[in-house]
Design a protein around this motif. Sequence first.
Motif, PDB file in Angstrom:
ATOM      1  N   ILE A 116      -1.598  -7.442  -0.684  1.00 22.91           N
ATOM      2  CA  ILE A 116      -0.320  -7.896  -0.113  1.00 22.91           C
ATOM      3  C   ILE A 116       0.492  -6.705   0.383  1.00 22.91           C
ATOM      4  O   ILE A 116       1.051  -6.720   1.490  1.00 22.91           O
ATOM      5  N   ILE A 117       0.549  -5.645  -0.431  1.00 20.18           N
ATOM      6  CA  ILE A 117       1.337  -4.468  -0.055  1.00 20.18           C
ATOM      7  C   ILE A 117       0.699  -3.747   1.127  1.00 20.18           C
ATOM      8  O   ILE A 117       1.393  -3.255   2.032  1.00 20.18           O
ATOM      9  N   ALA A 118      -0.652  -3.671   1.150  1.00 18.76           N
ATOM     10  CA  ALA A 118      -1.328  -3.015   2.278  1.00 18.76           C
ATOM     11  C   ALA A 118      -1.042  -3.741   3.585  1.00 18.76           C
ATOM     12  O   ALA A 118      -0.947  -3.132   4.656  1.00 18.76           O
ATOM     13  N   ARG A 119      -0.918  -5.050   3.529  1.00 17.73           N
ATOM     14  CA  ARG A 119      -0.622  -5.837   4.732  1.00 17.73           C
ATOM     15  C   ARG A 119       0.868  -5.783   5.100  1.00 17.73           C
ATOM     16  O   ARG A 119       1.257  -6.226   6.183  1.00 17.73           O
ATOM     17  N   SER A 120       1.683  -5.292   4.171  1.00 18.34           N
ATOM     18  CA  SER A 120       3.121  -5.176   4.429  1.00 18.34           C
ATOM     19  C   SER A 120       3.472  -3.694   4.475  1.00 18.34           C
ATOM     20  O   SER A 120       4.228  -3.177   3.648  1.00 18.34           O
TER      21      SER A 120
END
Length: 768
Positions: A637-641
């Motif tokens: 999730i963080i990598a995509r954000s």
Amino acid sequence: MVEATRVHPALPRFLRWADPESRLLLVRAAPETGRTWFARSWIGDRKGVVHDFSEHPYEALEELEKISLQLAQDPQLHAAVVLAPGHTVWHLTLTAKILFAQQRDLLLDQAEIAAMLGDGAGSWEAAAEVYSNCGGWLGAVQLLVRDPRLADPARQKLRAALSTWLAHHDPEWDLSEAAILPVFDQSTVEIFYSHFRSDPHTLNDLVQAGLLQEHPEQGWLMPSMVRALLRERIQAAGAQRMELLEEASLEAVTSVHGLLATADAAIEQQRWSVLNRLVTGHWDELLLLDFAKFIELAQRIPPFISGKNAYFGLGLRILDEFTGNDSGLQAPHLAVEYQKDQLAQALRQEADRHYLSPGAWAVSIGLLEMLYLRMNGMYVQSGEAALRMRNALHKAYAANAVRPTLAALAQAQAGNSLFMAGLGTEAQQSYELALESARRTGNAFLLSGSAGKLALLHALKGNAAAAAGYLSEHEQHLSQVSRDIASVDREAILARACLALRTLDAELVRFELSKLPRTPDMNELWPVHAYLLAAEKIILGLPSAAEKLILQLRRQRSASSRAPLARGLLDDILAAVALLERSYFSEEFDRSAIDPALLAVKNLVDGDPDAAMAQLRHGRESMGLRVGSNLAKYAEIIARSAAGPTGESVAMIRLIHEDSGGLYEIAMLKLIPGWTAIGSLLELAPEFDHRLTRLAGEQHSGPVARPALTPREREVLWHLREGKSRKEIAEETFRSENTIKTQIRSLYRKLGATSLEQMLLQARTLGL
């Protein structure tokens, strides 16, 4: 002595029930029972005649007519007829009142033998010895009463008499086959003969044949000499028949008396083949009934019997590993190279050969192979052996060729082998099958142990709800376990510590681990224990102490540290320490063994979300705390954000966390730039947010001035991070305790802290 005795020793017992008005006695008994003497003794001082037809044929009608005429002509006359084994007697029953003395009536009892020995000290004990050897066969008794060293002549007398007798009474050798039984009672005898006859022989058949006699304390007795002679007789039928008899005997006796009583009887009679068959064929049931007794039984088997089984000694060695300490199978100190280990190769070949027709013995051999490999540090090969054994076990179990107890034990150990080999999914399957089989047995030891293993596996995988359920089942059955409780409870203790770690509850982690040795012992699950001890130090803000513990144990236990499970767990700790201390990953550990989610977090800390995504896509499954947990989901999730927290990304993390998350994973997110306020974003309770800060520290967006510390202050700080007291620091640095106290005050002031915990947190945050 008998020669000076006027009356046959067994006659008084016979007369206690005999009709005193009878004038005709028929005696049918074997040679060497004193049958003619018995007949004369019955006549006694009365007017009478003895007809001895025992050694020669006779013309029935002619002789009967003589006896009938004599009895009819003289009312005072008594007649005793000694019959041969095959004589018919029905004609005589029409002539006069008749008494019939059979074989059992002439065989002496222990009291009668004691009377022959006289009233001297020890006569009853000596009579018991004679009675157990030859029973009441008079010819043999006379020799042994005269001199106990005359056992061989006594045996020869008995052999000749028994052969003549059984030629008529047991022509098909059916009754003789009862000599294979270690104990005698109605049910056991009937179950035994039901394997071979539609109309099974009964206990009374054996008694009437004179093969069994009553014992004052042991019920029915087959004298040892009689048993030995009968076994000689039936062994002539060949090894295949003896095998069938042994199997039928074991099934009959164990079904009536149980395994332990059968084993005791086999030892008492030195029936080593029976004991060997019992131990090797029913080891799983014996082990669960009484572990110590099982070991004792196995050790009682003479080498000339156990030596016929090439793997008997190996089984005892492995059992000795389990019984030699309270913590179960021990991790090896040295690792053996699989290809060079001849026994490992032989076990593989033997197991594969038996797997062609899988049954209980095939599973036992496969179990030996697995355990031997684990004992010698061949963890990967042990996992492979577990998969082969499990496949054979499935087939045998489906064919009802293995007992549920054996299936439960084998699946549990297969699970351990797979767990140590890093095959978590396969291990879970074996543990579930072990629990399923254990439920069929109702055995608390198996139920509690299997549930505890599943609880630990699920706790390590982050499945808190499943782990809690299995812990509940474990505790339900643990109260009924009477032995090895500490060993059975070990996995559950580790599981509870894992669950406490997920919430960063250092106090609860410490409480659970306090039930185990302070330093991990050599139980093969020591890597899990070490992992949790190190993780406890991490959540207390002492990552360096955690790193030191892991590196020290890895150096000391190099062989068992190579297990895939150990590599994954220990490297996860080192990777977590590197993340927390903002340092490079050490060369001390293998990156291929580290949890892919941790590597992805490292990529995110370094500002490389693309590398994080690649790691999550291609990383393999590991056995660390976060396997199957939420860290990988959070990292994705963080990598995509990449721009930082958004309402959507925070909402997604909150949803996962509220459903099944743990604080340990959330703490890792605090290390990622832009996500340092994750606790506030998720609106965690203040206590939980405090735990996150204690583990991960406060992150700063810009450089912070670091205070200048003296070399001695740095040294004291290092010792404090190791968790040492002022007294311990003073002893190790050769300073006074007051000096250490002053230097600690200086550290508090320079770091702006009011507590030790705050000071250590600030020091780590500042890179000190």
